[in-house]
Design an enzyme around this catalytic site. Structure first.
Site, PDB file in Angstrom:
ATOM      1  N   GLU A 426      14.898  42.672  29.045  1.00 61.22           N
ATOM      2  CA  GLU A 426      15.886  42.304  28.028  1.00 61.22           C
ATOM      3  C   GLU A 426      16.513  40.952  28.329  1.00 61.22           C
ATOM      4  OE1 GLU A 426      15.962  43.936  25.371  1.00 61.22           O
ATOM      5  OE2 GLU A 426      14.753  45.600  26.116  1.00 61.22           O
ATOM      6  N   HIS A 429      14.186  38.287  26.919  1.00 63.19           N
ATOM      7  CA  HIS A 429      14.401  38.091  25.476  1.00 63.19           C
ATOM      8  C   HIS A 429      15.631  37.218  25.235  1.00 63.19           C
ATOM      9  CE1 HIS A 429      11.325  40.687  23.887  1.00 63.19           C
ATOM     10  NE2 HIS A 429      11.793  41.778  24.497  1.00 63.19           N
TER      11      HIS A 429
END
Length: 624
Positions: A426, A429
């Site tokens: 994450e 991202h």
């Protein structure tokens, strides 16, 4: 009330009446002794009888000891005549109380006939109920071809108007013209305007098509019939066409009026594509709709409003002028419309003072009206479960994520390595999206499982966009593959956690090549018809409008775009190891990073050049 319930109530009432009639007659506890008339006469003459009761043919005497004895007389003969015939003088009867109850016909009827007639009456009543049921079945069979369209109620408590529908301004204007025409047709006919025959509401699911139809029913002071497209088609041939005829026959009797057909694609799909050809029941129903809307007979004052989210599969004859003259497109609401929609759905919900619906609208790009209603409903449910009286802002933001991704999966316990991989994934991202100029700003990062996702990164656009540029798509591709690249850079291995990212990235790259003409190698053209979706009726397979060699070139170009995006993400992550470690440490400590905290860690994201130019222009205009 259903017919069966009425029959049961009638049956119970009949039993109560019979019981009430029988309750008027007492039943003696001790059975009297039966004696002859001669024995009664002897006891009267002896003076051992204290009282005599006569009830029809039954003579009951009470002795001085209190014992009851009984005998009988002929129906046409009185007691005095009977006793006189047996030699009882009037002086012997003078001091003897005699109670005459009646002529005995009613008691005789109840005592003799009712016990024998009651079973016959009950049997007849049951047969009557069965006959009523069979008659109702035959009646329903005869009514099988009726439309079953419901007429909208004019109850003020449930009435909805255009004021209750936020957004969709152009759609409301189009429908408002229809309402005005129905209310005052003379104003339009004087200038030669003809009443529109059909209005087709088109839009994605949840954009408010049925809601607008209900608002039309509330605004128009005319009869409003509504029915679903699936209500026409049955397993029996000809039923659909019969119901269409019945629907328009009802509408003509109450013209001017409005007929609303929801989900018209259930019967309005392209003809000539079914397995049954022209004998297909759905096609026969569509043919009848076409004839009723614009055939030899004119339907003056009958306006048909239809709704569908699949206009691409509708038959061209249904869409031509003269049938559906108006086509109203309902787009996804922009940020202002979303705020208005939220305000309407929040009217009956107690909100805390700190709730900012504008911020909620910012966090919900791409949400339809039904999604926004679901958000506030989920927030209200969560508030009630917490035994709170008012809905907090944090509860609404959590409800947004629940609608988008699903509920939190607190029972899903990750191992230490899986938790680290999720955090780096994450963070990859988020960092790639933050550093690329055309990617949307990061609003939240979380490694708490929701739905199928072990974690998620939420990036939202600064403004509502109707068009996307090639540069935006390329940066979006790199951000989608940021988690995939992060796993490879920091662990030297890959997991299944990037499967959904790869799927979305591949689809976006394929659309760039085949739909948007954003490939230099393949040029400015489309490949394949995106509307050629397989459904029962068009074809057994989709015809390609390009060769196998071109298909190979498309595959190579899609692979090139994905590989370049992955390489872009890998370079960013390799050069910014210190920043990725900061994000990962914060995630492992708190599990969630909001926008404000993320900007404290990495700084505020620079806006794209066109937005910076617009801000500079606004500042210059305000200063001047």
């Amino acid at each position: 009330m259903k017919p069966l319930s009425k029959n049961i109530i009638l049956f119970l009432l009949t039993l109560l009446v019979i019981g009430a009639l029988l309750s008027n007659y007492r039943v003696k506890g001790d059975k009297p002794e039966d004696i002859t008339v001669t024995s009664l006469v002897e006891r009267i003459q002896e003076g051992s009888i204290s009282k005599i009761e006569v009830d029809g043919t039954e003579v009951t005497a009470t002795t001085v000891e209190g014992k009851e004895i009984k005998t009988f007389k002929e129906p046409q003969q009185s007691l005095a005549e009977l006793l006189a015939a047996y030699g009882v003088s009037p002086d012997e009867l003078k001091h003897l109380p005699v109670d005459i109850q009646g002529d005995g016909s009613r008691g005789y009827f109840l005592g003799v006939l009712v016990p024998s007639l009651l079973p016959l009456l009950l049997l007849g009543f049951i047969l009557f109920l069965l006959f009523r049921q069979f008659q109702g079945a035959n009646s329903r069979a005869m009514q099988f071809g009726l439309s079953g369209a419901k007429k909208a109620s004019k109850d003020e408590s449930t009435r909805m108007t255009f004021a209750d529908v936020a957004g969709a301004k152009e759609a409301k204007e189009e429908l408002d013209e229809v309402v005005d025409f129905l209310k005052d047709p003379k104003r339009f006919t004087e200038v030669g305007a003809k009443i529109p025959k059909g209005v087709l509401l088109m839009g994605a699911p949840g954009t408010g098509k049925t809601l607008l139809a209900r608002a039309v029913a509330g605004e128009a002071d005319v009869p409003f019939f509504h029915i679903s497209g699936s209500s026409f088609v049955e397993m029996f041939v000809g039923v659909g066409a019969s119901r269409v005829r019945d629907l328009f026959a009802k509408a003509k009797k109450e013209a001017p009026c409005i007929v609303f057909i929801d989900e018209i694609d259930a019967v309005g799909r392209h003809r000539g594509a079914g397995l049954g050809g022209g004998h297909d029941e759905r096609e026969q129903t569509l043919n009848q709709i076409l004839v009723e809307m614009d055939g030899f007979e004119t339907n003056l004052g009958v306006i048909v409003i239809a709704a569908t989210n699949r206009p691409d599969v509708l038959d061209p004859a249904l869409l031509r002028p003269g049938r559906f003259d108006r086509r109203v497109v309902l787009d996804m609401p922009d940020i202002r419309d979303r705020e208005d929609i939220l305000a309407i759905h929040a009217k009956n919900k107690p909100l805390e003072e700190g709730v900012n619906l504008h911020r909620v609208a910012e966090r919900t790009p791409g949400f339809a009206g039904a999604d926004l209603e679901s958000v506030l409903n989920e927030a209200a449910i969560a508030t009630a479960r917490k035994n709170q009286k008012k809905i907090a802002m944090e509860t609404i933001l959590s409800a947004i994520e629940k609608v988008m991704l699903g509920p939190e999966r607190k029972s899903r316990i990750l191992t230490k390595r899986e938790r680290n991989v999720t955090a780096y994934h994450e963070a990859g991202h988020a960092l790639v999206g933050h550093l690329l100029p055309n990617a949307d700003p990061i609003h939240k990062i979380s490694i708490i499982s929701r739905g199928r996702a072990a974690g998620y990164t939420m990036n939202l656009p600064v403004e509502d966009r109707k068009m996307h540029t090639r540069a935006t798509f390329l940066d979006d591709l790199a951000m989608m593959l940021g988690g995939y690249a992060s796993e490879f850079v920091y662990f030297g291995d890959l997991t299944t956690g990037a499967s959904d990212d790869l799927k979305r990235a591949t689809k976006l790259a394929h659309d760039m090549v085949t739909r948007y003409g954003m490939s230099e190698a393949l040029g400015a053209r489309t490949y394949g018809d995106p509307s050629d979706e397989i459904f029962l009726g068009r074809d057994y397979h989709v015809q390609r409008n390009y060769s196998d060699k071109t298909a190979e070139e498309i595959d190579r170009e899609v692979k090139r775009l994905v590989e370049e995006a992955k390489e872009t993400a890998r370079e960013i992550l390799t050069k910014n190891r210190d920043k990725i470690e900061v994000i990962v440490a914060e995630l492992l400590l708190k599990e969630t990073i909001e926008k404000e905290r993320f900007e404290e860690l990495l700084g505020k994201k620079e806006l794209p050049q066109h937005l910076r130019d617009e801000e500079d222009k606004e500042e210059h205009e305000s200063s001047s």
